[in-house]
Design a protein around this motif. Structure first.
Motif, PDB file in Angstrom:
ATOM      1  N   ARG A  21      18.356 -60.469  44.275  1.00 33.97           N
ATOM      2  CA  ARG A  21      18.348 -59.783  42.995  1.00 33.97           C
ATOM      3  C   ARG A  21      16.924 -59.397  42.588  1.00 33.97           C
ATOM      4  NH1 ARG A  21      20.970 -56.294  40.017  1.00 33.97           N
ATOM      5  NH2 ARG A  21      20.122 -56.258  37.946  1.00 33.97           N
ATOM      6  N   ARG A  22      15.961 -60.317  42.802  1.00 33.55           N
ATOM      7  CA  ARG A  22      14.559 -60.011  42.467  1.00 33.55           C
ATOM      8  C   ARG A  22      14.034 -58.858  43.316  1.00 33.55           C
ATOM      9  NH1 ARG A  22      13.986 -65.678  42.397  1.00 33.55           N
ATOM     10  NH2 ARG A  22      13.024 -65.603  44.475  1.00 33.55           N
ATOM     11  N   GLU A  23      14.364 -58.865  44.608  1.00 34.90           N
ATOM     12  CA  GLU A  23      13.942 -57.775  45.476  1.00 34.90           C
ATOM     13  C   GLU A  23      14.540 -56.449  45.022  1.00 34.90           C
ATOM     14  OE1 GLU A  23      15.076 -58.853  49.399  1.00 34.90           O
ATOM     15  OE2 GLU A  23      13.540 -60.411  49.615  1.00 34.90           O
ATOM     16  N   TYR A  24      15.799 -56.491  44.646  1.00 35.30           N
ATOM     17  CA  TYR A  24      16.475 -55.273  44.195  1.00 35.30           C
ATOM     18  C   TYR A  24      15.812 -54.728  42.923  1.00 35.30           C
ATOM     19  CZ  TYR A  24      20.088 -52.251  42.326  1.00 35.30           C
ATOM     20  OH  TYR A  24      20.749 -51.179  41.801  1.00 35.30           O
ATOM     21  N   LEU A  25      15.539 -55.628  41.948  1.00 38.42           N
ATOM     22  CA  LEU A  25      14.929 -55.192  40.693  1.00 38.42           C
ATOM     23  C   LEU A  25      13.511 -54.681  40.915  1.00 38.42           C
ATOM     24  CD1 LEU A  25      16.155 -57.961  38.221  1.00 38.42           C
ATOM     25  CD2 LEU A  25      16.936 -55.602  38.372  1.00 38.42           C
ATOM     26  N   TYR A  26      12.782 -55.298  41.859  1.00 42.00           N
ATOM     27  CA  TYR A  26      11.423 -54.841  42.156  1.00 42.00           C
ATOM     28  C   TYR A  26      11.443 -53.412  42.705  1.00 42.00           C
ATOM     29  CZ  TYR A  26       6.916 -54.427  44.513  1.00 42.00           C
ATOM     30  OH  TYR A  26       5.699 -53.985  44.949  1.00 42.00           O
ATOM     31  N   LYS A  27      12.339 -53.151  43.645  1.00 40.02           N
ATOM     32  CA  LYS A  27      12.457 -51.805  44.211  1.00 40.02           C
ATOM     33  C   LYS A  27      12.898 -50.811  43.141  1.00 40.02           C
ATOM     34  CE  LYS A  27      13.509 -53.403  48.899  1.00 40.02           C
ATOM     35  NZ  LYS A  27      14.536 -53.469  49.961  1.00 40.02           N
ATOM     36  N   LYS A  28      13.788 -51.246  42.278  1.00 40.94           N
ATOM     37  CA  LYS A  28      14.271 -50.362  41.211  1.00 40.94           C
ATOM     38  C   LYS A  28      13.153 -50.060  40.216  1.00 40.94           C
ATOM     39  CE  LYS A  28      18.397 -49.712  38.403  1.00 40.94           C
ATOM     40  NZ  LYS A  28      18.855 -48.591  39.227  1.00 40.94           N
ATOM     41  N   ASN A  29      12.297 -51.059  39.950  1.00 37.59           N
ATOM     42  CA  ASN A  29      11.168 -50.856  39.052  1.00 37.59           C
ATOM     43  C   ASN A  29      10.179 -49.839  39.635  1.00 37.59           C
ATOM     44  OD1 ASN A  29       9.528 -51.469  36.720  1.00 37.59           O
ATOM     45  ND2 ASN A  29       8.206 -52.616  38.090  1.00 37.59           N
TER      46      ASN A  29
END
Length: 300
Positions: A21-29
């Motif tokens: 989830r953190r990786e996904y949010l980082y890429k989305k950011n």
């Protein structure tokens, strides 16, 4: 020993989901920052092409952004989605929705959950019992459900609905009002059609409105053109009015529209960037009804 091993496996699964989830949010950011930069360059380019003054908020960055515009071509001039968003598979793979209730539900809430199961073509209802939310979400993930829907009540009246998209979110929280079940309607139409419905969305004009429309739309598969079933979601002063109809042709240009039910109104009060059991998930949007300008603002 078996209990210890099971606990270790659960901890590893929790850490893995949190990391993904953190990786996904980082890429989305990163993607959102790229989109912001693209919007700034587009405003400057439009101003230069039209011979207008550069917007005040962009004057300090004008020289730097103008130089970047000179390097853009047809391929790099448009913002790209570097990662799939949460609903990238919507319309390609039919959604699978798990519907359940709060604990110790009343007979009216159980009936409401049964009717929601018929509203969603690929919905499956689960009796809640003593199951905790985390176990529900984990089971839904393992069985490849796309969404989890949980309905709540107050004194026997349905008053809340949560839609949590799997595997990483988001989760949308709605308050319910004016709930009318099928057997409370004046017209009795017999069995409810389970055909894939047409969807009608009205007045979802803002960015938040488009986000809510995407969340709701992803709960339903793509319908066939000859479907006689219609679900409508109308935004009226940030209240989403839901109605369910079927129609039949009575003439060349005439149809007979009949309400099937259930009917209810939904008011969004929170969107979280995570699934429902993720207590550490950040808020994407929260209703602020007690601000001085709340009556003037329309969120959706």
């Amino acid at each position: 020993v078996h209990g210890t091993v099971k606990r270790i496996i659960e901890i590893k699964m929790i850490r893995r989901n949190s990391r993904l989830r953190r990786e996904y949010l980082y890429k989305k950011n990163l993607e959102e920052k790229e989109q912001t930069l693209h919007d700034k360059k587009r405003k400057i380019k439009d101003a230069l092409d039209a011979g207008k003054t550069v917007p005040t908020e962009l004057r300090n960055e004008f020289n730097e952004l103008k130089a970047q515009i000179g390097y853009d071509d047809d391929k790099t001039g448009e913002a790209k989605n570097t990662i799939d968003d949460e609903y990238a598979r919507a319309g390609i793979i039919d959604p699978k929705v798990l519907i359940t209730t709060s604990r110790d539900p009343s007979s009216r809430l159980m009936q409401f959950a049964k009717e929601l199961k018929l509203v969603f073509p690929n919905g499956e209802r689960m009796n809640r019992g003593n199951t905790v939310v985390k176990e529900i979400v984990d089971a839904a993930r393992k069985n490849e459900f796309s969404d989890v829907v949980i309905v709540h009540e107050h004194r026997g009246q349905p008053d809340g609905l949560i839609i949590s998209h799997l595997p990483y979110g988001p989760s949308a929280y709605f308050g319910l009002s004016n709930v009318v079940l099928r057997h409370d309607l004046a017209d009795k139409l017999g069995h409810m059609s389970e055909a894939y419905p047409h969807l009608v969305f009205d007045n979802f004009t803002t960015k938040l409105g488009q986000r809510v429309m995407t969340i709701l739309k992803s709960l339903f598969p793509v319908c066939k053109p000859d479907s006689r079933r219609v679900l409508s979601f109308a935004n009226r002063d940030d209240m989403v009015v839901f109605r369910h109809h079927v129609y039949k042709k009575t003439g060349y240009k005439e149809i007979d529209l009949g309400e099937v039910g259930p009917r209810f109104d939904m008011r969004l009060y929170q969107i979280k960037l995570g699934t429902i059991e993720m207590t550490e998930a950040e808020n994407e949007w929260v209703l602020r009804p007690y601000m001085n300008t709340a009556k003037k603002r329309k969120a959706m």
